[in-house]
Design a protein around this motif. Structure first.
Motif, short mmCIF file in Angstrom:
data_model
loop_
_atom_site.label_atom_id
_atom_site.label_comp_id
_atom_site.label_asym_id
_atom_site.label_seq_id
_atom_site.Cartn_x
_atom_site.Cartn_y
_atom_site.Cartn_z
N GLY A 71 0.80 -1.22 0.00
CA GLY A 71 0.00 0.00 0.00
C GLY A 71 0.83 1.27 0.00
N LYS A 72 2.15 1.11 0.15
CA LYS A 72 3.05 2.27 0.18
C LYS A 72 3.95 2.31 -1.05
CE LYS A 72 3.10 1.62 5.18
NZ LYS A 72 3.89 1.13 6.32
N LEU A 73 4.32 1.13 -1.55
CA LEU A 73 5.18 1.00 -2.73
C LEU A 73 4.49 0.06 -3.72
CD1 LEU A 73 8.68 0.38 -1.07
CD2 LEU A 73 8.08 2.37 -2.47
N PRO A 74 4.79 0.18 -5.02
CA PRO A 74 4.27 -0.81 -5.97
C PRO A 74 4.71 -2.22 -5.57
CG PRO A 74 5.15 1.08 -7.14
CD PRO A 74 5.54 1.25 -5.70
N LEU A 75 3.77 -3.16 -5.60
CA LEU A 75 4.03 -4.53 -5.15
C LEU A 75 3.49 -5.50 -6.20
CD1 LEU A 75 4.82 -6.58 -2.91
CD2 LEU A 75 2.56 -6.19 -1.90
N LEU A 76 4.33 -6.49 -6.58
CA LEU A 76 3.92 -7.49 -7.57
C LEU A 76 4.17 -8.88 -7.00
CD1 LEU A 76 3.04 -8.26 -10.49
CD2 LEU A 76 5.47 -8.17 -11.12
N GLY A 77 3.09 -9.67 -6.87
CA GLY A 77 3.22 -11.05 -6.43
C GLY A 77 3.23 -11.98 -7.63
N GLY A 81 3.58 -15.72 -4.57
CA GLY A 81 3.41 -14.35 -4.08
C GLY A 81 1.99 -13.84 -4.32
N ALA A 82 1.41 -14.15 -5.49
CA ALA A 82 0.05 -13.74 -5.82
C ALA A 82 -0.96 -14.47 -4.93
CB ALA A 82 -0.24 -14.01 -7.29
N GLN A 83 -0.75 -15.78 -4.75
CA GLN A 83 -1.67 -16.57 -3.94
C GLN A 83 -1.63 -16.14 -2.48
OE1 GLN A 83 -0.50 -20.57 -4.93
NE2 GLN A 83 -1.43 -20.48 -6.96
N PHE A 84 -0.44 -15.77 -2.01
CA PHE A 84 -0.33 -15.27 -0.63
C PHE A 84 -1.11 -13.96 -0.48
CE2 PHE A 84 1.69 -12.54 2.52
CZ PHE A 84 1.64 -13.35 3.65
N LEU A 85 -0.96 -13.04 -1.46
CA LEU A 85 -1.68 -11.76 -1.40
C LEU A 85 -3.19 -11.97 -1.42
CD1 LEU A 85 0.49 -9.61 -3.85
CD2 LEU A 85 0.26 -9.27 -1.38
N TRP A 162 -0.35 -5.80 -7.44
CA TRP A 162 -0.80 -6.72 -8.48
C TRP A 162 -0.36 -8.14 -8.15
CZ3 TRP A 162 0.85 -1.83 -9.33
CH2 TRP A 162 0.06 -0.99 -10.13
N GLY A 163 -1.02 -9.12 -8.76
CA GLY A 163 -0.62 -10.51 -8.62
C GLY A 163 -0.74 -11.23 -9.95
N LEU A 164 0.21 -12.13 -10.23
CA LEU A 164 0.20 -12.96 -11.44
C LEU A 164 0.31 -14.42 -11.01
CD1 LEU A 164 2.93 -11.00 -13.49
CD2 LEU A 164 0.44 -10.79 -13.78
N GLN A 165 -0.61 -15.27 -11.47
CA GLN A 165 -0.48 -16.70 -11.14
C GLN A 165 0.46 -17.41 -12.11
OE1 GLN A 165 -3.18 -19.25 -8.88
NE2 GLN A 165 -4.80 -18.16 -9.97
N PHE A 166 0.92 -16.70 -13.14
CA PHE A 166 1.90 -17.28 -14.07
C PHE A 166 3.26 -16.62 -13.84
CE2 PHE A 166 -0.39 -13.83 -16.22
CZ PHE A 166 0.64 -13.04 -16.70
N HIS A 167 4.27 -17.15 -14.54
CA HIS A 167 5.65 -16.67 -14.37
C HIS A 167 6.06 -15.79 -15.56
CE1 HIS A 167 6.94 -19.04 -10.84
NE2 HIS A 167 6.03 -19.90 -11.27
#
Length: 509
Positions: A71-77, A81-85, A162-167
């Motif tokens: 919420g303070k910096l851009p974050l990409l899972g 990482g996406a599933q955790f978010l 953001w989150g991506l379930q792919f690589h």
């Protein structure tokens, strides 16, 4: 302050690949274990959460503290990482009903989303997970789907997450580089100014500041890493750097003199040490590969220590450590299982009471070569194949004798020179010859022979972690085999190793 992307590692096999892709965009990044998050200083422009071999549903699944940056910096899972978010903030992750491994195509893309700008429909992506996000938290929205995966990518409304379930980092995600560019450059605002030239300028300045007028000693091997480290240090401190190049008697044919000559042309202050007898005497009668490695490491330290003591007032030991070595030593679950011990000078600092300086410990291997090129180091030196620290000792299976070393040097010379003469050397990542502890029957003229067998090895790779055998032309292999058998007394059979890594290793010992 150096701008950077921080990558939190959850143990994925692809974490280093994410870093390499970020670096390819001329943006500096660092990998840190998820449980050892650095302070988010002003230089940090964004954070990427890696994949993981764990499931977020596991009892012992990695759980990072995101309070510094979510919420303070851009974050990409990415993947885990996406599933955790999703799960951590009110969504639901369950085992997949369909196979979500391998290639897939994006059937829906929200092109208005900054992360997906320029990504075409049906873009191929690489999936690698056994779980899937079945429900998103309330303030999350889907920005990409495949036919089988409804939440292939998501955005958190009201924050830059953001989150991506792919690589996106793997080659098979055809527009992955576009997605990473969108995140790193467009969203995080990175300026793409981390180049080989900028690295040289900042590193030389840092070394001058750190080392001052102190004297430094460096063990040169003739390889790319120690050569580039030596030239960087020389730029910073000139003749206060002394390089020691030890001939352990297990180098390639004429390598000792050739390497010394090449360093002399570069202006480096190099001491050559002929220690062949020390090494061969200690190795006499030893066949076990791990014992060989340990003997060579110990004798190297003894020889290096002896020579370094002759230099007055040395304060620092320089090493050509590169970034994968650093990452390995602070990995998520501690250092990886040792497959074989490595020959380096890790035992020296404590014994010699020296401080350690590692000018390349931020770089991957390909970046080391680019930095060397920026400093004008010859392509011949930068393009050299990797060569094992223990040298020919681990290419002679069984015990080591001077006669075996000479036979292997001759065979290796014919093979490597043949690759160069036929413009194949640069097509190969690493090549060498193994002298096998077997003899075979042959016929030369009217006489029956019972002589040694050698195995040629040539592999393609990017980093040595995985490798495949090179499909060298049959006519080339036929000529090399013929030359070896005709010119090297004691060898009557040549074979070619067609094993990949894994399951085989590149070296035989």
């Amino acid at each position: 302050m150096q701008e950077k992307i921080v990558i939190l590692d959850f143990g994925s096999q692809y974490t280093q690949l994410i870093a390499r892709r970020v670096r390819e965009l001329n943006v500096y990044c660092e990998i840190h274990p998820y449980h050892s998050i650095p302070e988010m200083d002003e230089g940090v422009k964004g954070v990427i959460l890696s994949g993981s071999p764990y499931s977020v549903r596991d009892e012992n699944a990695p759980v990072p503290d995101l309070s510094q940056f979510k919420g303070k910096l851009p974050l990409l899972g990415v993947c885990y990482g996406a599933q955790f978010l999703a799960q951590k903030f009110g969504g639901e992750v369950k085992p997949s009903n369909t196979r979500e491994y391998g290639r897939a195509n994006l059937s829906f893309i929200d092109r208005s989303n900054h992360l997906m700008t320029g990504v075409p429909e049906q873009s191929q992506v690489w999936m690698s997970h056994g779980d899937t996000i079945v429900n998103l938290p309330q303030n999350y929205s889907v920005i990409a789907s495949t036919n089988d995966v409804s939440v292939a990518a998501f955005e958190v409304k009201g924050e830059s997450t953001w989150g991506l379930q792919f690589h996106p980092e793997v080659f098979h995600s055809t527009d992955g580089k576009t997605i990473l560019f969108n995140y790193i450059v467009s969203i995080c605002g990175c300026s793409q100014n981390w180049t080989p030239n900028s690295f040289v300028a900042s590193t030389v300045a840092d070394l001058k500041n750190k080392l001052g007028d102190d004297k430094v000693v460096l063990g040169l091997s003739g390889g790319v890493d120690s050569t580039v480290a030596g030239v960087l240090l020389h730029k910073a401190i000139g003749d206060n750097l002394t390089c020691i190049f030890v001939d352990n008697g297990l180098l390639r044919k004429n390598e000792y003199q050739n390497v010394l000559d090449s360093y002399e042309h570069m202006g480096l202050n190099v001491i050559g040490v002929d220690a062949k007898k020390d090494f061969l005497d200690e190795l006499a009668g030893v066949s076990d590969p791990e014992t060989k490695r340990k003997i060579i490491g110990r004798v190297f330290i003894e020889v290096f220590d002896r020579e370094a003591q002759k230099i007055q007032n040395v304060k620092w030991l320089a090493q050509g450590t590169i970034y994968p070595d650093v990452i390995e030593s602070v990995s998520v679950n501690g250092p990886s299982a040792t497959i074989k011990s490595h020959h380096n000078v890790g035992g020296l600092p404590e014994k010699m009471d020296l401080k350690v300086v590692e000018p390349l410990n931020l770089l991957f291997k390909d970046e080391v070569r680019r930095v060397g090129k920026a400093m004008g180091i010859s392509p011949a030196l930068l393009g050299r194949h990797p060569f094992p620290g223990p040298g020919l000792a681990i290419r002679i299976l069984g015990d080591i004798t001077e006669e075996k070393v000479e036979i292997l040097q001759e065979v290796d010379h014919i093979f490597i020179q043949g690759l160069k003469d036929n413009d194949l050397y640069d097509e190969v990542w690493q090549a060498g010859v193994m002298l096998l502890p077997v003899q075979s029957v042959g016929v030369m003229g009217d006489e029956r022979t019972y002589e040694k067998v050698v195995a040629l090895r040539a592999v393609s790779s990017t980093d040595g972690m995985t490798a495949d055998w090179v499909h060298l032309p049959y006519d080339f292999l036929a000529k090399v085999s013929n030359d070896i058998i005709n010119k090297v007394k004691g060898v009557n059979r040549v074979v070619y190793d067609i094993s990949s890594k894994p399951p085989a290793t590149i070296e035989w010992e």
